[in-house]
Design a protein around this motif. Sequence first.
Motif, mmCIF file in Angstrom:
data_model
loop_
_atom_site.group_PDB
_atom_site.id
_atom_site.type_symbol
_atom_site.label_atom_id
_atom_site.label_comp_id
_atom_site.label_asym_id
_atom_site.label_seq_id
_atom_site.Cartn_x
_atom_site.Cartn_y
_atom_site.Cartn_z
ATOM 1 N N THR A 168 0.761 -1.198 -0.036
ATOM 2 C CA THR A 168 0.067 0.080 0.041
ATOM 3 C C THR A 168 0.750 1.275 0.034
ATOM 4 N N GLU A 172 0.150 4.505 -2.515
ATOM 5 C CA GLU A 172 0.016 5.811 -1.860
ATOM 6 C C GLU A 172 1.170 6.659 -2.803
ATOM 7 N N SER A 176 0.162 9.668 -5.247
ATOM 8 C CA SER A 176 0.816 11.039 -5.107
ATOM 9 C C SER A 176 1.413 11.549 -6.710
ATOM 10 N N LEU A 253 0.274 2.387 7.676
ATOM 11 C CA LEU A 253 0.098 1.631 6.597
ATOM 12 C C LEU A 253 0.468 0.144 7.061
ATOM 13 N N GLY A 257 -2.764 -1.296 5.736
ATOM 14 C CA GLY A 257 -2.551 -1.256 4.308
ATOM 15 C C GLY A 257 -2.742 -2.638 3.752
ATOM 16 N N TRP A 310 -8.835 -1.866 4.105
ATOM 17 C CA TRP A 310 -8.258 -1.285 2.769
ATOM 18 C C TRP A 310 -9.195 -1.572 1.558
ATOM 19 N N ARG A 316 -10.929 6.852 -4.116
ATOM 20 C CA ARG A 316 -9.657 7.693 -4.359
ATOM 21 C C ARG A 316 -9.267 7.909 -5.592
#
Lengths: 317, 317
Positions: A168, A172, A176, A253, A257, A310, A316
């Motif tokens: 995870t 992320e 980003s 996480l 995660g 998760w 997202r």
Amino acid sequence: LPLPEKSLIAGIRSQARRRGAVVLGIGDDCAILKALAGQEMLVTTDLCLEGVHFRREWHAAEVVGRRCLTRGLSDVAAMGGKPMAAFLSLALPAKLSQRWVDGFLSGFLGLADEFDTRLAGGDLAESRQGVVADVVVIGTAPKGKAIRRSGARAGDRIYVSGEVGGATAALELLFSGRRVRTKDWPRHFHPIPRVGVGEWLLKHGVATAMIDTSDGLSTDLAHICEESGVGAEIDAEMIPRAVAGRSTVDLRLALHGGEDYELLFTARGGKRVPDEIGGVRITEIGRMVKGAGVYVVDGGRRRRIRAGGWQHFKGRS
Amino acid sequence: LPLPEKSLIAGIRSQARRRGAVVLGIGDDCAILKALAGQEMLVTTDLCLEGVHFRREWHAAEVVGRRCLTRGLSDVAAMGGKPMAAFLSLALPAKLSQRWVDGFLSGFLGLADEFDTRLAGGDLAESRQGVVADVVVIGTAPKGKAIRRSGARAGDRIYVSGEVGGATAALELLFSGRRVRTKDWPRHFHPIPRVGVGEWLLKHGVATAMIDTSDGLSTDLAHICEESGVGAEIDAEMIPRAVAGRSTVDLRLALHGGEDYELLFTARGGKRVPDEIGGVRITEIGRMVKGAGVYVVDGGRRRRIRAGGWQHFKGRS
């Protein structure tokens, strides 16, 4: 035949001469598998959708193929089983390149080969939008010996294989927009189902309950608690957090995660559990307790954690 | 849990107490099935996509659920096997109504009940566009006895169960925009996998080769020819064409129309084959011949037919 169908059938045929429990793998209405004496059959099925479980702009075709099969192999590992055969249903957009399909199959079949799992059949259709793969893995376990989620009791110790949080953390970074080097994040781009660890635990009668960390440590431990009717307490400092480059993933996480595909299991208090099984580190992280819920002990404080399930890429993107 | 997931799990749990070969049906990483002594396992997997295999504006949710499972049950029937368990992977659009999901499951589970098949697991994901269902059916057959496509030889007689052409005739009406009454077209809206017929043929050692007519008589007979290394000759007048209302479907639909889910099989020349098995009509339509290809004898003329593979809705919408 359209090209993807040719590739798929070629892939299946390439494995057709391998020995094993697959009597008939292609060319008929059903595949035929041996029913092995004294064994039970394990069956798991996992959907992988473009945009939900992977993105073509982030994940090379080989990575997608490997990740799709990992989920099913890991489910069989989580019962202590031995995978035997896989089935692949693929819906592909008409404009998808032959190269992508070949790459997907290469990742899928490469992992299948590593774990002596034969692609024994599947289905193919045209998708109106995005790649859809549904993967079935069939395995075996000695009769009555498959390790379920429901066998833990208060006093059992909790263990996890490998490291958690890495898959995870990579995700992320991808979200980003930063550059993510594939080789720095093996648990995301090159996951390894812990088949050998699961088989060892079953054979040696060590684990009382087991699950794989596909949804994340907190959620998956909560599943063991619910099915076993007990609670759990883990020590934050003992959780084996993934390391990437020079940094260790944070506790959030490591706890929440998903997609690390490690094995999370319990063993009776007095049972000897090795530090390593087949080259994979095994870490004790806590204990099962009376009651319900998952608690984390962190710096002397004990707090209940909500299973922070998760949810893939949901909400997202 | 989101509502569709609740429905799916409730559906699985509703069948959980049924006896049978499913040892563990939900609540773990894998389902556990008994490996029955002296039996082999049959596995088939079928993708059903909205817009390709069904349309929500044409097919009620119950009809879609039933049709999705029919494909797998029919594949097991085509080997002479007995279905045991089904697995359902569903990708659903977020905006889909709970009522639709309930209807789908009602159609699916109703058919499963009819054939003593237990929904033993599955997966659920959110689809970006359209309903995707992947259905796995697992069955059993006595070791070495499953009826394959490859056992026909020259001189064998060719038989088909029920009637053919009805399912595609309904589909053509739907495409034409005319009103189609569900009850007039049972083979399209309420297909029946010929499980009993298949089991009877295996038990009595009658069939030398078998397939179900999912792709259409011409295509499916060509599969038997290819796998058996022989040719086939059928008599146009003997083909049992579907009747709807006051009209009989034309020869083109009877030869090339798919999704009737009848059984097409061969038997040695001297073998007695009944006119009816379990209430289903059995019709002799031709014979296997030396060579290759499928020929139709129509009004004294013999012509080779190309396998006019029925391609779902491909290129038509």
